[in-house]
Design an enzyme around this catalytic site. Structure first.
Site, mmCIF file in Angstrom:
data_model
loop_
_atom_site.group_PDB
_atom_site.id
_atom_site.type_symbol
_atom_site.label_atom_id
_atom_site.label_comp_id
_atom_site.label_asym_id
_atom_site.label_seq_id
_atom_site.Cartn_x
_atom_site.Cartn_y
_atom_site.Cartn_z
ATOM 1 N N SER A 79 -3.205 -7.637 2.842
ATOM 2 C CA SER A 79 -3.437 -7.523 4.287
ATOM 3 C C SER A 79 -3.898 -8.858 4.859
ATOM 4 O O SER A 79 -3.508 -9.238 5.967
ATOM 5 C CB SER A 79 -4.487 -6.450 4.578
ATOM 6 O OG SER A 79 -4.058 -5.198 4.133
ATOM 7 N N LYS A 84 -18.354 -5.827 8.017
ATOM 8 C CA LYS A 84 -17.163 -6.654 7.781
ATOM 9 C C LYS A 84 -16.291 -6.686 9.043
ATOM 10 O O LYS A 84 -15.938 -5.634 9.583
ATOM 11 C CB LYS A 84 -16.375 -6.062 6.600
ATOM 12 C CG LYS A 84 -15.393 -7.037 5.968
ATOM 13 C CD LYS A 84 -14.826 -6.454 4.688
ATOM 14 C CE LYS A 84 -13.520 -7.129 4.298
ATOM 15 N NZ LYS A 84 -12.841 -6.456 3.200
ATOM 16 N N HIS A 103 0.840 -1.204 0.000
ATOM 17 C CA HIS A 103 0.000 0.000 0.000
ATOM 18 C C HIS A 103 0.874 1.252 0.000
ATOM 19 O O HIS A 103 0.617 2.202 -0.741
ATOM 20 C CB HIS A 103 -0.867 0.051 1.266
ATOM 21 C CG HIS A 103 -1.956 -0.971 1.363
ATOM 22 N ND1 HIS A 103 -2.129 -1.766 2.467
ATOM 23 C CD2 HIS A 103 -2.934 -1.319 0.482
ATOM 24 C CE1 HIS A 103 -3.190 -2.547 2.276
ATOM 25 N NE2 HIS A 103 -3.685 -2.312 1.081
ATOM 26 N N ARG A 126 -2.160 -5.831 -8.711
ATOM 27 C CA ARG A 126 -1.105 -6.813 -8.433
ATOM 28 C C ARG A 126 -0.985 -7.835 -9.545
ATOM 29 O O ARG A 126 0.083 -8.121 -10.042
ATOM 30 C CB ARG A 126 -1.394 -7.548 -7.113
ATOM 31 C CG ARG A 126 -1.095 -6.718 -5.890
ATOM 32 C CD ARG A 126 -1.627 -7.373 -4.668
ATOM 33 N NE ARG A 126 -3.075 -7.532 -4.777
ATOM 34 C CZ ARG A 126 -3.878 -7.754 -3.756
ATOM 35 N NH1 ARG A 126 -3.384 -7.890 -2.560
ATOM 36 N NH2 ARG A 126 -5.177 -7.870 -3.934
HETATM 37 O O1 PNS Z 1 -8.709 -2.801 0.303
HETATM 38 P P1 PNS Z 1 -9.961 -3.287 -0.381
HETATM 39 O O2 PNS Z 1 -10.867 -3.975 0.605
HETATM 40 O O3 PNS Z 1 -9.675 -4.113 -1.599
HETATM 41 O O4 PNS Z 1 -10.724 -1.957 -0.888
HETATM 42 C C1 PNS Z 1 -11.921 -2.040 -1.604
HETATM 43 C C2 PNS Z 1 -12.591 -0.661 -1.679
HETATM 44 C C3 PNS Z 1 -12.786 -0.088 -0.302
HETATM 45 C C4 PNS Z 1 -11.744 0.274 -2.506
HETATM 46 C C5 PNS Z 1 -13.957 -0.886 -2.393
HETATM 47 O O5 PNS Z 1 -14.619 -1.966 -1.823
HETATM 48 C C6 PNS Z 1 -14.872 0.337 -2.318
HETATM 49 O O6 PNS Z 1 -14.630 1.342 -2.956
HETATM 50 N N1 PNS Z 1 -15.926 0.230 -1.474
HETATM 51 C C7 PNS Z 1 -16.870 1.296 -1.249
HETATM 52 C C8 PNS Z 1 -18.239 1.015 -1.863
HETATM 53 C C9 PNS Z 1 -18.180 1.313 -3.334
HETATM 54 O O7 PNS Z 1 -18.108 2.451 -3.741
HETATM 55 N N2 PNS Z 1 -18.146 0.223 -4.122
HETATM 56 C C10 PNS Z 1 -17.894 0.279 -5.537
HETATM 57 C C11 PNS Z 1 -19.149 0.381 -6.294
HETATM 58 S S1 PNS Z 1 -18.738 0.112 -7.935
#
Ligand code: PNS
Length: 158
Positions: free
Chosen positions: A128, A42, A18, A91
């Site tokens: 993570s 979560k 990150h 990745r």
């Molecule tokens: O570190 P992660 O868990 O892979 O991050 C995922 C994240 C937080 C970037 C993604 O789940 C997100 O943007 N969630 C917020 C809800 C949202 O906007 N979802 C996308 C709709 S297309």
């Protein structure tokens, strides 16, 4: 014109992968907001406040980086702050399909563009979740997380 970007994620906890992406984003954008998703449904190891504190400490060397949190849709967070770019690390091919879907949906919903940085090879395997699994069983964490994060993980997993 100043261009801002958001680096969103769960960051439970922040890894060196990150930080690599945040550093590289910070060198290309005028300002970068690291946005921690607060998702009560979560189960997380660290609270949102703890995650934000770990990010703030480990990114303290980056003057144009701030840390924030959000709930709900990322595009709403972006609109509220006039941010038009989401910056994420990719990745492997396995990341691509879901990331592509999210990027297209975010572009459609909110006119927010997603820009991907390819993960540096040394962090290509890092997540993570894997870091937590290694920590839970007392495995070595060198080269995966900052020292402060390693200490916190060791404390939690005894
Ligand atoms: O570190 P992660 O868990 O892979 O991050 C995922 C994240 C937080 C970037 C993604 O789940 C997100 O943007 N969630 C917020 C809800 C949202 O906007 N979802 C996308 C709709 S297309």
């Amino acid at each position: 014109m100043t261009v801002s970007a958001v680096c969103p994620g769960s960051f439970d906890p922040i890894t060196l992968g990150h930080i690599d992406i945040i550093e590289r984003a910070a060198s290309r954008f005028d300002s970068v907001t690291v946005a921690v998703l607060s998702n009560p449904s979560k189960q997380a190891l660290f609270t949102v406040e703890e995650r934000m504190e770990l990010i703030a400490e480990t990114c303290a060397h980056l003057d144009n980086v701030t840390v924030d949190q959000f709930t709900g849709l990322l595009v709403n967070f972006c609109h509220d702050r006039d941010i038009r770019v989401i910056c994420k690390g990719l990745r492997a091919v396995s990341d691509f399909e879901y990331e592509l879907q999210m990027a297209q949906m975010n572009q459609r919903m909110g006119d927010v563009e997603t820009m991907f940085l390819t993960t540096s090879p040394e962090y290509g395997y890092l997540s993570s979740s894997l870091v937590k699994e290694v920590a839970r069983f007392g495995g070595p964490l060198t080269g995966t997380v900052p020292e402060r994060v390693e200490r916190e993980l060791r404390e939690r997993y005894g």
